[in-house]
Write an enzyme that holds these catalytic residues in place. Sequence first.
Site, PDB file in Angstrom:
ATOM      1  N   ASP A 179      -4.839  71.346  47.533  1.00  0.00           N
ATOM      2  CA  ASP A 179      -4.072  72.479  47.774  1.00  0.00           C
ATOM      3  C   ASP A 179      -3.630  72.956  46.617  1.00  0.00           C
ATOM      4  O   ASP A 179      -2.659  72.246  45.797  1.00  0.00           O
ATOM      5  CB  ASP A 179      -2.757  72.033  48.718  1.00  0.00           C
ATOM      6  CG  ASP A 179      -1.980  73.282  49.316  1.00  0.00           C
ATOM      7  OD1 ASP A 179      -1.791  74.186  48.473  1.00  0.00           O
ATOM      8  OD2 ASP A 179      -1.767  73.568  50.449  1.00  0.00           O
ATOM      9  N   HIS A 180      -3.842  74.077  46.162  1.00  0.00           N
ATOM     10  CA  HIS A 180      -3.821  74.202  44.697  1.00  0.00           C
ATOM     11  C   HIS A 180      -2.430  74.512  44.362  1.00  0.00           C
ATOM     12  O   HIS A 180      -1.707  74.513  43.284  1.00  0.00           O
ATOM     13  CB  HIS A 180      -4.771  75.313  44.162  1.00  0.00           C
ATOM     14  CG  HIS A 180      -4.646  76.585  44.638  1.00  0.00           C
ATOM     15  ND1 HIS A 180      -4.868  77.155  45.837  1.00  0.00           N
ATOM     16  CD2 HIS A 180      -3.756  77.700  43.981  1.00  0.00           C
ATOM     17  CE1 HIS A 180      -4.807  78.249  45.950  1.00  0.00           C
ATOM     18  NE2 HIS A 180      -3.826  78.696  44.990  1.00  0.00           N
ATOM     19  N   HIS A 242      -0.490  76.245  52.185  1.00  0.00           N
ATOM     20  CA  HIS A 242       0.277  76.235  51.015  1.00  0.00           C
ATOM     21  C   HIS A 242       2.160  76.363  51.301  1.00  0.00           C
ATOM     22  O   HIS A 242       2.673  75.575  50.580  1.00  0.00           O
ATOM     23  CB  HIS A 242       0.000  77.620  50.302  1.00  0.00           C
ATOM     24  CG  HIS A 242      -1.530  77.719  49.971  1.00  0.00           C
ATOM     25  ND1 HIS A 242      -2.034  76.601  49.494  1.00  0.00           N
ATOM     26  CD2 HIS A 242      -2.485  78.480  50.124  1.00  0.00           C
ATOM     27  CE1 HIS A 242      -3.517  76.873  49.375  1.00  0.00           C
ATOM     28  NE2 HIS A 242      -3.590  78.337  49.858  1.00  0.00           N
TER      29      HIS A 242
END
Length: 503
Positions: A179-180, A242
């Site tokens: 999950d950047h 996110h």
Amino acid sequence: MEATTFVLFGATGDLARRKIYPALYNLFLDHKLHNSFAVIGLGRREVTDEAYQAMVERSLRDFSRREVKDTASVRSFLKAFRYNVLDVGHTEDYVKLLERVEQVETGMGSTPNRMFYLSVGPEFFEPIALNIEASGLGAAKGWKRLVIEKPFGHDLQSAQELNLTLSKAFTEEEIYRIDHYLGKPMVQELDVFQQTNPVLHALWNNRYIANVQITAAETVGVEERAGYYDHVGALRDMFQNHMLQLLMMLAIRLPKDSSADEVRFKKREVMEALEPLDEANIEASVIRGQYTAGAIKGIPVPGYRSEAGISAGSMNDTFIAARLQIDDPFWKGVPFYIRTGKRMKEKSTRIVIEFKEPLKQSSTVEEDDIPNLLVFEISPNEGITLQLKARDPRNKGKFKAVHIDFHTSSIEVPEAYENLIHDALNGDPSFFAHWNEVELSWKWVQPILNAFAGNSVPLYSYAAGSHGPAESDQLLAQDGHHWWLDAPVDEASEITLPDASNF
Ligand code: NAD
């Protein structure tokens, strides 16, 4: 770090070129890659190693945060890159890949540690994982790891099915779900900041915090992803992953120097303490929105339903705002407001913590109201600001905001993918989504998905270039709160909104 072969599925794709190669290059410049590090890029077309290396070099020139100047160092970096043809569905290609991987490992004289990075569409996750297992690619003596990107499923059931299949080939400890947002430096600061700062540590609870506001706003519309986005929407694309990860990172309370297992255990506790929504009354806590025509930075833009590839009657959510409550002794009674949307006024991801003001007389927001805020700017700017209410010495009886600021330059700070790839190579899963978190997030979100699918929740409109539907402001106003730090909206984008009942 140990010697590793990095096997990259989707080597010619957008994510590989924009994020993965530049991240590896910057790790290389920082001497964070092992000397025995090899990349085997995979794609369907026949491409020579040299042509592949030229493509990688172009991506560095286009997307690396640090300019590519030193040709000798780029040449040395590119030596690690080789290319192999592989079609995901062709089992014989995996056997050929195994031969190539073994050849490379023999050349390096190293232990066969293999990292499989799936930079391909989610429909390929399952066949690739199963073929890695069936071909023997996953059976070497060293370690193996699987890196995958969202989406992890389309809903709770599909996520569970995907996980079940992946678990036939990889253990949970071997799966690194990116999950950047968790790779962003300011997000990685959140727990350290409150752990190591006694002032904040003492204030990090419902006694002193009035509410938490988490916003991820984009100015772009659907871009080239219309077909995909119209089946996904803001809830699946941003909120389930996110936004809930940001909430977990903000709400966890960790002892100093916690291990990865402790971090993940605490995050799971936060998700388990998240109060479920009342399924019969989702709209009391969730605002669904879709943008209409408006203006972004003075330039007119079409409404969502007029975008190429979007159907005229689409009910898809391009905006979502929600009120969440965590039922634990630290956070009980503190609303967490989460908001994300496309075609918003400004591109910004930030967390705003509003502190309580015990002596304040009224709960309404007055014109010269100055809250005490702690602000984490996550992107595109990175920084922390403490806003304190102070007396204005030049204007007796009035108050003003005093700011204590810390900001970093984006060129100096590692990109999210650098942090994450480095951690995955090192076997540190602290900033990756554990299956428990993913499953609990889908469980929490599923009643909203059901309500959206059944259209039992209104779809409100908002003009492109605004901060979302007016109902999102009302959600906070009901509790005597207010979205803070929203930039003023240009008059140009205040165009007439069609009635919500038109939807
Ligand atoms: P892309 O379409 O640009 O690239 C996909 C790659 O898969 C290409 O290299 C393509 O050649 C390859 N491919 C397709 N079919 C194949 C087959 N049958 N056999 C072998 N290779 C095949 O997609 P992308 O934008 O790079 O995204 C990759 C993944 O990362 C997706 O799951 C996406 O959701 C996710 N993701 C991307 C971004 C981004 O910024 N691009 C951000 C977050 C998540």
